[in-house]
Design a protein around this motif. Sequence first.
Motif, PDB file in Angstrom:
ATOM      1  N   PHE A   1      38.089  38.374  -2.658  1.00 24.76           N
ATOM      2  CA  PHE A   1      38.130  39.723  -2.100  1.00 24.76           C
ATOM      3  C   PHE A   1      38.689  39.689  -0.688  1.00 24.76           C
ATOM      4  CE2 PHE A   1      35.931  43.240   0.224  1.00 24.76           C
ATOM      5  CZ  PHE A   1      36.569  44.291  -0.403  1.00 24.76           C
ATOM      6  N   PHE A   2      38.276  38.707   0.093  1.00 22.64           N
ATOM      7  CA  PHE A   2      38.802  38.546   1.451  1.00 22.64           C
ATOM      8  C   PHE A   2      40.318  38.350   1.417  1.00 22.64           C
ATOM      9  CE2 PHE A   2      40.174  36.041   5.041  1.00 22.64           C
ATOM     10  CZ  PHE A   2      39.453  36.529   6.122  1.00 22.64           C
ATOM     11  N   ASP A   3      40.767  37.472   0.534  1.00 27.89           N
ATOM     12  CA  ASP A   3      42.195  37.151   0.479  1.00 27.89           C
ATOM     13  C   ASP A   3      43.031  38.324  -0.011  1.00 27.89           C
ATOM     14  OD1 ASP A   3      41.499  34.621   1.313  1.00 27.89           O
ATOM     15  OD2 ASP A   3      41.621  33.732  -0.693  1.00 27.89           O
ATOM     16  N   ASN A   4      42.518  39.068  -0.977  1.00 25.25           N
ATOM     17  CA  ASN A   4      43.323  40.101  -1.640  1.00 25.25           C
ATOM     18  C   ASN A   4      43.289  41.456  -0.943  1.00 25.25           C
ATOM     19  OD1 ASN A   4      43.918  38.192  -3.533  1.00 25.25           O
ATOM     20  ND2 ASN A   4      42.627  39.047  -5.149  1.00 25.25           N
ATOM     21  N   SER A   5      42.159  41.814  -0.352  1.00 26.50           N
ATOM     22  CA  SER A   5      42.047  43.186   0.153  1.00 26.50           C
ATOM     23  C   SER A   5      41.784  43.261   1.649  1.00 26.50           C
ATOM     24  CB  SER A   5      40.935  43.934  -0.593  1.00 26.50           C
ATOM     25  OG  SER A   5      39.690  43.290  -0.400  1.00 26.50           O
ATOM     26  N   PHE A   6      41.791  42.142   2.311  1.00 26.85           N
ATOM     27  CA  PHE A   6      41.566  42.143   3.753  1.00 26.85           C
ATOM     28  C   PHE A   6      42.643  41.335   4.456  1.00 26.85           C
ATOM     29  CE2 PHE A   6      39.242  40.175   7.464  1.00 26.85           C
ATOM     30  CZ  PHE A   6      39.349  41.275   8.273  1.00 26.85           C
ATOM     31  N   ALA A   7      42.755  40.066   4.085  1.00 26.20           N
ATOM     32  CA  ALA A   7      43.700  39.189   4.782  1.00 26.20           C
ATOM     33  C   ALA A   7      45.138  39.665   4.638  1.00 26.20           C
ATOM     34  CB  ALA A   7      43.555  37.764   4.268  1.00 26.20           C
ATOM     35  N   ARG A   8      45.468  40.331   3.546  1.00 26.44           N
ATOM     36  CA  ARG A   8      46.858  40.758   3.366  1.00 26.44           C
ATOM     37  C   ARG A   8      47.243  41.899   4.301  1.00 26.44           C
ATOM     38  NH1 ARG A   8      47.982  45.137  -0.003  1.00 26.44           N
ATOM     39  NH2 ARG A   8      46.188  46.214  -0.858  1.00 26.44           N
ATOM     40  N   HIS A   9      46.260  42.487   4.977  1.00 29.85           N
ATOM     41  CA  HIS A   9      46.553  43.561   5.928  1.00 29.85           C
ATOM     42  C   HIS A   9      46.782  43.032   7.345  1.00 29.85           C
ATOM     43  CE1 HIS A   9      45.944  47.314   3.664  1.00 29.85           C
ATOM     44  NE2 HIS A   9      45.120  46.598   2.926  1.00 29.85           N
ATOM     45  N   THR A  10      46.753  41.723   7.518  1.00 27.98           N
ATOM     46  CA  THR A  10      46.881  41.192   8.863  1.00 27.98           C
ATOM     47  C   THR A  10      47.621  39.865   8.815  1.00 27.98           C
ATOM     48  OG1 THR A  10      45.645  40.678  10.883  1.00 27.98           O
ATOM     49  CG2 THR A  10      44.645  39.976   8.815  1.00 27.98           C
ATOM     50  N   ASP A  11      47.826  39.292   9.963  1.00 29.05           N
ATOM     51  CA  ASP A  11      48.419  37.967  10.062  1.00 29.05           C
ATOM     52  C   ASP A  11      47.306  36.959   9.806  1.00 29.05           C
ATOM     53  OD1 ASP A  11      49.513  35.560  10.752  1.00 29.05           O
ATOM     54  OD2 ASP A  11      50.382  36.243  12.636  1.00 29.05           O
ATOM     55  N   PHE A  12      47.262  36.453   8.581  1.00 26.88           N
ATOM     56  CA  PHE A  12      46.123  35.629   8.178  1.00 26.88           C
ATOM     57  C   PHE A  12      45.933  34.424   9.088  1.00 26.88           C
ATOM     58  CE2 PHE A  12      44.186  32.189   5.672  1.00 26.88           C
ATOM     59  CZ  PHE A  12      42.987  32.795   5.338  1.00 26.88           C
ATOM     60  N   ALA A  13      47.023  33.865   9.589  1.00 24.69           N
ATOM     61  CA  ALA A  13      46.907  32.677  10.427  1.00 24.69           C
ATOM     62  C   ALA A  13      46.045  32.933  11.658  1.00 24.69           C
ATOM     63  CB  ALA A  13      48.293  32.200  10.852  1.00 24.69           C
ATOM     64  N   ARG A  14      46.033  34.180  12.089  1.00 25.07           N
ATOM     65  CA  ARG A  14      45.272  34.517  13.296  1.00 25.07           C
ATOM     66  C   ARG A  14      43.779  34.651  13.028  1.00 25.07           C
ATOM     67  NH1 ARG A  14      48.418  36.752  17.637  1.00 25.07           N
ATOM     68  NH2 ARG A  14      50.627  36.860  17.111  1.00 25.07           N
ATOM     69  N   ILE A  15      43.395  34.825  11.772  1.00 25.45           N
ATOM     70  CA  ILE A  15      41.978  35.040  11.479  1.00 25.45           C
ATOM     71  C   ILE A  15      41.409  34.000  10.521  1.00 25.45           C
ATOM     72  CG2 ILE A  15      42.146  37.529  11.856  1.00 25.45           C
ATOM     73  CD1 ILE A  15      42.040  37.816   8.772  1.00 25.45           C
ATOM     74  N   ALA A  16      42.221  33.012  10.133  1.00 28.74           N
ATOM     75  CA  ALA A  16      41.781  32.042   9.128  1.00 28.74           C
ATOM     76  C   ALA A  16      40.491  31.344   9.541  1.00 28.74           C
ATOM     77  CB  ALA A  16      42.891  31.028   8.873  1.00 28.74           C
ATOM     78  N   ASP A  17      40.360  31.025  10.840  1.00 29.51           N
ATOM     79  CA  ASP A  17      39.164  30.322  11.280  1.00 29.51           C
ATOM     80  C   ASP A  17      37.919  31.194  11.211  1.00 29.51           C
ATOM     81  OD1 ASP A  17      40.034  31.965  13.338  1.00 29.51           O
ATOM     82  OD2 ASP A  17      39.289  30.638  14.920  1.00 29.51           O
ATOM     83  N   GLU A  18      38.107  32.503  11.081  1.00 29.92           N
ATOM     84  CA  GLU A  18      36.969  33.417  11.007  1.00 29.92           C
ATOM     85  C   GLU A  18      36.535  33.711   9.574  1.00 29.92           C
ATOM     86  OE1 GLU A  18      35.066  35.623  13.543  1.00 29.92           O
ATOM     87  OE2 GLU A  18      35.440  33.605  14.267  1.00 29.92           O
TER      88      GLU A  18
END
Length: 296
Positions: A172-189
């Motif tokens: 769910f995080f990958d499909n409906s949240f991370a795709r709305h942002t630059d994932f590299a910037r939030i991966a550690d979170e």
Amino acid sequence: MPEAFTLNRIALPTGVELDVATAGSPEHPPVLLLHGFPESHRTWRHVIPQLSQDHFVIAPDQRGFARSSKPAEISDYTPDKMVADLLALADHFGLTTFTLVGHDWGGAIAWMAALQNPSRITRLVIVNAPHPFVFQRTLFDDMAQREASQYITAFRNPGFETYIDSIGLSTFFDNSFARHTDFARIADEKPVYLDQWSQPGAMTAMLNWYRASPILVPAMDETPPRPAFLDGAFPPVTQPTLVVWGLGDFALLPSQLDGLETLVPDLTVVKVDAGHFVPWENPDAVVAAIKEWETP
């Protein structure tokens, strides 16, 4: 690396307990930061250290999020409840007036709170959050925005939690949240989010914000009756208002800025290079916009 803020549990007379991050000297001008879906005070993780140099910063985990209280009923998440929490939190810190900053759902609450409480909220900062009148208007008149907002109808489905359970929180995080942002910037979170979302009742509580909202989201093939208020006068936001807008947002389109100046007479708009989650993707631009706007 230690966080640049402290997190404390605060019980409010509205019946909820909130985890609240604070930073800076209480002698400095106060600013309250409201996060959106599906986040927490950590929305502002990179903003708080900079703002707290010359502000007293307060950033709650709003009701339903992270480890804050999660009332059971959908009616516990109507916007007036969050406005009441906000004012009670300001009272807790003895703030008669303050600047209010909101992103996403936090911005929606901030618009409403500012409209209703101009004597207490003296300055308003909105980060990629639609004005309620403009948003409802575009959901009827702008088919691109209507299409971009169909996820709201999905979130309101009472079976949505079952769907999330079937795919797992990580997906769910990958499909409906991370795709709305630059994932590299939030991966550690990501582990932090998964921990917050897995708290008992958290996902239902967060989704209940959408279920309790009065906003109408027509289906793409629907022509429902047009709300009468869209063709009448709407009260202005009287406070000085800064709108920081990430132009890469594909959930909230640039039409959200159309006609805003007629609803907010004292308006400053700063467009920045970011997607929807601006405080994550470009916190320096958010802080710079606020500080320049505050400078006489």
